[in-house]
Design an enzyme around this catalytic site. Structure first.
Site, PDB file in Angstrom:
ATOM      1  N   GLY A 105      46.415  33.863 -26.702  1.00 27.01           N
ATOM      2  CA  GLY A 105      46.015  32.811 -25.753  1.00 27.01           C
ATOM      3  C   GLY A 105      46.752  32.930 -24.430  1.00 27.01           C
ATOM      4  O   GLY A 105      46.192  32.632 -23.363  1.00 27.01           O
TER       5      GLY A 105
ATOM      6  N   GLY B  73      23.465  51.230  -2.135  1.00 31.85           N
ATOM      7  CA  GLY B  73      24.751  51.247  -2.834  1.00 31.85           C
ATOM      8  C   GLY B  73      24.881  52.569  -3.563  1.00 31.85           C
ATOM      9  O   GLY B  73      25.288  53.582  -2.984  1.00 31.85           O
ATOM     10  N   SER B  74      24.454  52.594  -4.833  1.00 39.49           N
ATOM     11  CA  SER B  74      24.468  53.858  -5.593  1.00 39.49           C
ATOM     12  C   SER B  74      23.568  54.895  -4.931  1.00 39.49           C
ATOM     13  O   SER B  74      23.891  56.086  -4.901  1.00 39.49           O
ATOM     14  CB  SER B  74      23.981  53.607  -7.026  1.00 39.49           C
TER      15      SER B  74
ATOM     16  N   THR C  17      28.264  52.233   2.348  1.00 38.71           N
ATOM     17  CA  THR C  17      27.445  51.257   1.612  1.00 38.71           C
ATOM     18  C   THR C  17      26.738  50.279   2.547  1.00 38.71           C
ATOM     19  O   THR C  17      27.290  49.859   3.560  1.00 38.71           O
ATOM     20  CB  THR C  17      28.346  50.471   0.635  1.00 38.71           C
TER      21      THR C  17
ATOM     22  N   ILE D 138      33.028  46.647   3.109  1.00 38.24           N
ATOM     23  CA  ILE D 138      33.855  47.706   3.703  1.00 38.24           C
ATOM     24  C   ILE D 138      35.344  47.314   3.626  1.00 38.24           C
ATOM     25  O   ILE D 138      35.791  46.386   4.307  1.00 38.24           O
ATOM     26  CB  ILE D 138      33.421  47.994   5.163  1.00 38.24           C
ATOM     27  N   THR D 139      36.069  48.050   2.790  1.00 37.11           N
ATOM     28  CA  THR D 139      37.490  47.747   2.569  1.00 37.11           C
ATOM     29  C   THR D 139      38.291  48.022   3.839  1.00 37.11           C
ATOM     30  O   THR D 139      38.129  49.078   4.460  1.00 37.11           O
ATOM     31  CB  THR D 139      38.032  48.609   1.405  1.00 37.11           C
TER      32      THR D 139
ATOM     33  N   GLU E 206      33.384  53.446  -5.216  1.00 36.66           N
ATOM     34  CA  GLU E 206      33.385  54.917  -5.087  1.00 36.66           C
ATOM     35  C   GLU E 206      32.543  55.575  -6.185  1.00 36.66           C
ATOM     36  O   GLU E 206      32.862  56.639  -6.692  1.00 36.66           O
ATOM     37  CB  GLU E 206      34.822  55.459  -5.031  1.00 36.66           C
TER      38      GLU E 206
ATOM     39  N   PRO F 253      23.532  46.847   2.478  1.00 39.34           N
ATOM     40  CA  PRO F 253      22.914  45.875   1.571  1.00 39.34           C
ATOM     41  C   PRO F 253      21.891  46.519   0.628  1.00 39.34           C
ATOM     42  O   PRO F 253      21.809  46.149  -0.543  1.00 39.34           O
ATOM     43  CB  PRO F 253      22.246  44.879   2.533  1.00 39.34           C
TER      44      PRO F 253
ATOM     45  N   GLN G 174      44.459  40.963 -25.289  1.00 32.46           N
ATOM     46  CA  GLN G 174      44.360  40.670 -26.724  1.00 32.46           C
ATOM     47  C   GLN G 174      45.747  40.553 -27.369  1.00 32.46           C
ATOM     48  O   GLN G 174      45.998  39.652 -28.160  1.00 32.46           O
ATOM     49  CB  GLN G 174      43.549  41.789 -27.408  1.00 32.46           C
TER      50      GLN G 174
END
Ligand code: COS
Length: 384
Positions: free
Chosen positions: A341, A130-131, A125, A156-157, A364, A127, A337
């Site tokens: 609360g 991306g896709s 990836t 970058i992980t 990914e 700037p 849900q």
């Protein structure tokens, strides 16, 4: 390659127990400190978790895809940051090297990746890419016995802890699409590489992503993955096909945990004089989640078995990634849900999980990219 059934069953039980006894109690610390404790990372090394997908001949455990999916499902019954520590090394960071690396490249990195001495990251990836990954702009220009890398990789992980980067870069800037892209296995300590500070994210605290910047970074020609130019995009796509199955198990694992949080709360919380789980509208939410989970697990294991049998699974991996990640979003939403609360309060885990799973539908390949892969594949088959 695969582990024999008995050893695998033991391993799965060990991981499952470790997740319950060690990881779940450490979740709050990770959330508070934004770090996975070093002693847990060391335990991951000792259990061989970094080497799950690396062949035994290079020091890994050598699981097949079905087994990897089962272990990842177990591991992801705790906060997703734990899996992320090993995720890129088990998945996208190392698999290009496993699939297409030269023997010399494999020997250089795989044994150290397998023990967890070093980690790896997958640098695709950018700037502006991306896709549309094939439009990447980072260049790797040949200069004698070297390539000169320039460009920026984004989100970058594990780049901050990586000892090996799989980098996709354009070796032929005149070729605009996929065929001009090559892959490299690069040591992040090479001069000309800067790993930026960690990004601030919505969730998955403890997981670090960052920019990786290449400025006239000279790497030896021997770092060209597989020794062949122009193969980088195809390798990235194959790595992502496999990665999408891995990620489907991430999704089903955390979904199972989130559903359990909802079930536990529904059984304990009393309103109108009885446990809210006695009410059919709450049961309906639990039932929808259980069916989503069962479907996701079943399809992921089916696609993984087909992958192991050598079938082409691009379209099935996209189906699994799309379904299981969307299902994780639905399941997390229903768990909030059911908590009412309380579900909005950080004191309860579902609030955190709700944020954590949002990423699954993005990285990914977004859901829309998976839809595109599936749709194109169906049309291509029909017109063949
Ligand atoms: N395996 C092998 N080859 C593949 C492939 C796969 N799964 N998917 C595509 N290819 C090949 C195609 O066959 C084509 O080959 P030719 O050059 O010989 O024609 C080439 O790759 C380009 O494919 P395509 O024309 O489909 O490319 P597009 O740019 O139109 O789209 C998508 C490709 C959208 C599928 C790709 O860019 C993608 O997956 N994007 C998402 C990227 C992503 O997941 N990023 C996450 C980063 S990592 S966290």
């Amino acid at each position: 390659m695969a582990l024999d059934q008995e050893t695998f069953a033991q391993m799965k039980e060990t991981v499952s127990r470790w997740v319950r006894e060690r990881l779940v109690p450490a979740e709050d610390t990770v959330e508070e400190t934004n770090e996975v404790p070093e002693e847990i990372i060391q335990e991951m090394r000792e259990m061989g978790l970094f080497g799950l997908s690396i062949p035994e001949e290079y020091g890994g455990i050598g699981l097949n895809m079905e087994q990897e999916c089962e272990i990842i499902h177990e591991l992801c019954q705790a906060s997703l940051s734990f899996r992320s520590v090993i995720g890129t090394t088990v998945g996208i960071g190392s698999q290009g090297l496993v699939m297409t690396g030269t023997e010399e490249q494999k020997q250089q990195y795989l044994p150290r990746l397998a023990t967890g001495e070093i980690s790896s990251s997958f640098c695709l990836t950018e700037p502006d890419a991306g896709s549309d990954a094939a439009s990447l702009r980072t260049t790797a220009i040949r200069d004698g016995d070297e390539y000169v890398l320039n460009g920026t990789k984004r989100y970058i992980t594990n780049a901050l802890r990586a000892g090996m980067l799989t980098v996709m870069a354009r070796t032929d800037p005149d070729k605009k699409g996929a065929s001009g892209v090559s892959a490299f296995v690069v040591d992040p300590k090479t001069p000309g590489i800067t790993i930026a500070k960690a990004d601030d994210k919505m969730g998955q605290r403890g997981t670090k992503t960052s920019d990786v910047i290449f400025e006239d970074c000279r790497v030896p020609a021997s770092t060209l993955l597989g020794g062949e130019e122009g193969q980088g995009f195809y390798t990235a796509m194959k790595v992502l096909d496999r990665g999408r199955l891995h990620l489907s198990s991430v999704s089903t694992g955390i979904s199972e945990r989130i559903l359990q949080e909802g079930v536990n709360y529904a059984a304990e919380r009393k309103q109108f004089g009885k446990a809210i789980g006695e009410f059919q509208l709450v049961q309906a939410m639990l039932a929808d989640s259980q069916a989503d989970l069962y479907a996701g697990k079943s399809m992921t294991l089916d696609a993984a078995r087909r992958f192991d049998a050598g079938e082409e699974i691009s379209m099935l991996a996209a189906c699994c990634k799309m379904f299981t990640t969307e299902a994780a979003g639905r399941i997390a939403d229903k768990a909030v849900q059911i908590h009412g609360g309380a579900g909005y309060m950080s004191e309860y885990k579902v609030e955190r999980f709700y944020r954590d799973v949002r990423l699954l539908r993005l990285y990914e390949g977004t859901t829309q990219i998976q839809q595109m892969v599936i749709g194109r594949s169906l049309i291509k088959a029909a017109s063949a």
